[in-house]
Design a protein around this motif. Sequence first.
Motif, PDB file in Angstrom:
ATOM      1  N   UNK A 130      19.707   1.315 -10.309  1.00 52.29           N
ATOM      2  CA  UNK A 130      19.877   2.713 -10.728  1.00 52.29           C
ATOM      3  C   UNK A 130      21.160   2.830 -11.530  1.00 52.29           C
ATOM      4  N   UNK A 131      21.052   3.436 -12.715  1.00 53.53           N
ATOM      5  CA  UNK A 131      22.209   3.629 -13.597  1.00 53.53           C
ATOM      6  C   UNK A 131      22.404   5.114 -13.839  1.00 53.53           C
ATOM      7  N   UNK A 132      23.598   5.589 -13.524  1.00 53.93           N
ATOM      8  CA  UNK A 132      23.951   7.002 -13.731  1.00 53.93           C
ATOM      9  C   UNK A 132      25.019   7.042 -14.820  1.00 53.93           C
ATOM     10  N   UNK A 133      24.653   7.627 -15.971  1.00 57.33           N
ATOM     11  CA  UNK A 133      25.537   7.596 -17.134  1.00 57.33           C
ATOM     12  C   UNK A 133      26.030   8.996 -17.489  1.00 57.33           C
ATOM     13  N   UNK A 152      22.602  11.303 -17.261  1.00 61.72           N
ATOM     14  CA  UNK A 152      21.496  10.526 -17.838  1.00 61.72           C
ATOM     15  C   UNK A 152      21.169   9.439 -16.823  1.00 61.72           C
ATOM     16  N   UNK A 153      19.983   9.487 -16.266  1.00 58.13           N
ATOM     17  CA  UNK A 153      19.609   8.627 -15.140  1.00 58.13           C
ATOM     18  C   UNK A 153      18.543   7.621 -15.557  1.00 58.13           C
ATOM     19  N   UNK A 181      27.887   4.652 -13.385  1.00 57.59           N
ATOM     20  CA  UNK A 181      27.818   4.227 -11.991  1.00 57.59           C
ATOM     21  C   UNK A 181      26.466   3.544 -11.848  1.00 57.59           C
ATOM     22  N   UNK A 182      26.504   2.248 -11.618  1.00 55.17           N
ATOM     23  CA  UNK A 182      25.261   1.481 -11.522  1.00 55.17           C
ATOM     24  C   UNK A 182      25.235   0.723 -10.202  1.00 55.17           C
ATOM     25  N   UNK A 193      24.203  -5.880  -2.384  1.00 61.73           N
ATOM     26  CA  UNK A 193      24.386  -4.703  -3.239  1.00 61.73           C
ATOM     27  C   UNK A 193      25.481  -5.001  -4.254  1.00 61.73           C
ATOM     28  N   UNK A 194      25.153  -4.817  -5.519  1.00 63.12           N
ATOM     29  CA  UNK A 194      26.126  -4.940  -6.604  1.00 63.12           C
ATOM     30  C   UNK A 194      26.419  -3.556  -7.168  1.00 63.12           C
ATOM     31  N   UNK A 195      27.695  -3.265  -7.361  1.00 60.68           N
ATOM     32  CA  UNK A 195      28.120  -1.957  -7.861  1.00 60.68           C
ATOM     33  C   UNK A 195      28.915  -2.168  -9.149  1.00 60.68           C
ATOM     34  N   UNK A 196      28.549  -1.416 -10.184  1.00 67.42           N
ATOM     35  CA  UNK A 196      29.243  -1.499 -11.463  1.00 67.42           C
ATOM     36  C   UNK A 196      29.742  -0.106 -11.832  1.00 67.42           C
TER      37      UNK A 196
END
Length: 577
Positions: free
Chosen positions: A146-149, A109-110, A56-57, A44-47
């Motif tokens: 998954x990118x949560x902006x 924004x997902x 939050x990606x 798992x990579x978290x950005x």
Amino acid sequence: MKNIIQLLPEKVIQQIAAGEVIQRPSSVLRELLENAIDANAKMIDIFIKDSGKTLIQLIDDGIGMSIDDAKMSILRHATSKIKKTDDIFKIKTKGFRGEALFSIALISQLEIQTKNEENVVGIHLFIEEGKIKKQIPINMLRGTRISVKNIFSKFPARRQFLKSSKIEFQHIIYEFYKIILAHRNITYRFYHNNKIVFYFKKTSLIERIKEIFKNKIKNLVSIFIKKNGILVEGFVSVPDIYRKKGDQFLLVNQRCVTHLLLHKKIVHAYDGFLRDLKTASYFIFIFVDSSLVNWNIHPTKKEVKLEKEEDIGEMIQQEIKNILFHQYKVKNRELKNYDIFLSCKSLKKDYSLNNFYDKLYDQEKVVQLENWYHKINESNFETFNNNFQFTNELFHYVSHKSKIKTLQMNRKYIIFVLKNEYVILVDQHKAHQNILFEFFLRKRNLISQQLIFPIKVKLLKKESISLNNIKNDLINFGFHLYICNESAYLYSVPENIHQNMLVEIIQNIITYNFLRKEKNNKKKLIQIISKSASIKYGTKLYPEKMECIIKDLFSCHNPNYTYSGDPIFFVLRKNFF
């Protein structure tokens, strides 16, 4: 009269529901991590950007989703985890309500990129306000990105209630810790503002605790209980005077929870050992059958209801108490090697405690009590499982007793009797070390005694630099010295330090490389001074000195353990003799 009760609009209902699940950026990370774990991810990579407010990606190598499942995943109550009512009472997954992605999609924004093993290509969904605005096929490996902006960007009232970036990031890290403590068979890489912050590989629980908390957590002992279909394992701390606030994690079936009853049971196991129960640390995992756990009582599953939770709490509390009282036991094989410094004109065969103690006082003579040794067996060392006021009684006894009769054993232990029931063995070196440590820790600008002739200590160049870096601290502790060329000249010392120990103290200090303005300097310096200046094993002590040590020890903030976590005194029952 006009009716005032109305049905809420569907949009308002959805926003209220989303607010219960997603309270801040850390809530988003928690939900995404739980979904990745349910998808059997091994990497798992978290950005994170701007503490989660901007991005939050999460990228995982789990099973991924089909195109249709990806589209369904953002609908409310769409889930693969439960299919019928009975499934609610047998939850084995992290998620089950189907509210996470739905709630995230409403407040941000997902973007979802995903592909499973069966599909040739994946799907990239662009979602706003809970609706798919755009979708394109993409070529990718199996898994999900998954990118949560711009969380709460369209809800200014919600966004303004977010805390500073520092505080929000602390919440994110805390949620991350809770996950990686429980799921240690996954590799995690964590980036913040394009810089890697954490990289955790598969490891054991104790190693994971060390990785997370580094040197903050000391003196951990393992706890293991397996009884009536319940498994409890993990680690608890023994009293540690360094900690201002403990780190406390309780996990049920690998989910970190808040459970007031169990928490109280755990911390109250420390009654009599800690003056502030908040300083206790624990990492306790409880594993029970899923049918005995009710997760459906909190929107974010932070709270849980357990069958027989009172019994589980009592079981854990009892085991922790056993662990803590075990620290006071004297080992049989160690005790048999001791001689006794006694003072008695005669020793009769009456081994009642009163006679034993009354006769051990007034004659300087070493007597080896062979009959006493023959009476030693493992039953002498039982733990005091039900006597949890013992430590408090001991403190009260010493502080109110005008005269304490003492004797010395093997020039190592100071012995005295508590209420004709217990014999207390105090380690003289550790006791004096603890007294000096707390003395220097709490005092400043101490009174010094002037030396008739200054003591000269030769220094290497690096030792001179190290000593200069802590010169002001030494002066505050009562050591007045002058450093010239490659020598240090000591002119005065604290009044409670014996002059015969000065050279040893300085030599021990200069062996440590003190750096200028290092935060740990004062505490490390105090440790070196207190250890070097404390009474050594093999030193004969007279009754007045022993009594003084006992009283000084039990006026300390923590008389139970040294700063390194070693027990200072031990307890023997009356039937020992």
